[in-house]
Design a protein around this motif. Structure first.
Motif: not given
Length: 331
Positions: A140-146
């Motif tokens: 979740a924290t490395s993905a493009d958005r959260s």
């Protein structure tokens, strides 16, 4: 669209998720309100199996200069895709951005469903129309958005710093991200980032075990005239697909050349690699080739992905080559 203007639009999108094109509905000395989006038809061919990847994205955004020291803003963007297995025209709606924020001389603070801090860095290589930006979407924290994310941005002509914290986001994730980038010259920028998340890693809908995933990132991009080069490397540990604490390594590379009248033609090559020691389902290993033609707000493109070795990035998860053709109109 020249390549430099394209990169400027991508940079603005990374910082404030500004639309690449938009129509101003209302504007005065202190306020403006805009609406924008895209209609994109895409067809994907994988091992003679055709699937439609068409989508619509719509957004509304505005800002209000309250005084000389504070400007507030907000944005909502959603994406609509048709349910391919349905005959009655049903569709799926997905939120991409939903946030409010404030900008001061000391930086910008944003809360909501939005980019993570390290998105600025991972966007160094996530620039192809189709096959790029695959290695950072595992947590979740490395993905493009959260969602449920608080992000702070401080930027000067040379330095960009971002920090984000996430609470109860995708897969009940809690965590944070930090990123710093510095422009050594007008052509060369270097960046480093770190993310950590504690999130559910089970491979069934009722699996609620959580464990920590950490990513450490380095990135660089070079822009000169019609040439763009970008690269990212990552390593760390991840808990996913029912397996806890597996070490991983990953790399992304992207190279593009812009040519023709008004630099409206682009050819690019991308490479994505992700390997977790104990989670074969996450393996990514492919080369992508693409040609795109930009005419004002209209674009057409052809992308081809060559799956290598243990690549599982295909939607069919069968380590297959893919061809995708698309046309997009932005407004």
């Amino acid at each position: 669209m020249t390549f430099n203007k394209y990169l400027m639009a991508i940079t603005a999108s990374t910082i404030l998720s500004a639309p690449l094109s938009a129509a101003t509905i209302y504007k005065n000395d202190t306020q403006d309100f805009n609406i924008g989006g895209r209609v994109e038809v895409r067809g994907n061919l994988t091992d003679s199996d055709y699937s439609d990847k068409s989508r619509v994205r719509l957004n509304v955004n505005g800002k209000n200069e309250l005084n000389e020291d504070l400007t507030v803003f907000g944005r909502y963007e959603f994406e609509i895709t048709e349910d391919e297995d349905e005959d009655n025209g049903t569709a799926t709606l997905k939120t991409r951005h939903l946030y409010v924020g404030g900008e001061t001389q000391f930086g910008t603070l944003i809360y909501g469903h939005q980019n993570n801090a390290v998105t600025y860095l991972t966007d160094f290589t996530d620039l192809a129309e189709t096959f790029s930006g695959y290695i950072n979407d595992k947590t979740a924290t490395s993905a493009d958005r959260s969602k449920n994310t608080l992000r702070y941005i401080y930027a000067t002509d040379k330095l960009t710093f971002q920090a984000s914290g996430t609470q109860n986001a995708n897969n009940n994730a809690d965590g944070f991200g930090l990123m710093a980038a510095y422009k050594l010259t007008s052509e060369l920028e270097l960046a480093a980032g770190i993310t950590s998340s504690d999130q559910e890693y089970g491979n069934t809908t009722d699996a609620t075990d959580t464990d920590t995933s950490n990513s450490y990132m380095l990135g660089a991009r070079y822009t000169k005239d019609s040439i763009y080069l970008g690269a990212n490397v990552m390593q760390g540990n991840i808990s996913a697909a029912g397996i806890s604490d597996s070490d991983f390594v990953a790399a992304d590379a992207f190279a593009a050349y812009n040519f023709g009248a008004d630099n409206s033609n682009t050819v690019n090559v991308s490479y994505s690699y992700y390997s977790a020691d104990d989670i074969e389902a996450l393996d990514t290993n492919f080369v992508g080739f693409e040609y795109a033609r930009y005419i004002g707000n209209f674009a057409v493109y052809s992308s081809y992905k060559v799956a290598l070795n243990n690549d599982n990035s295909s939607s069919s998860n069968d380590r297959e080559n893919e061809l995708q053709l698309g046309a997009r109109y932005g407004f």
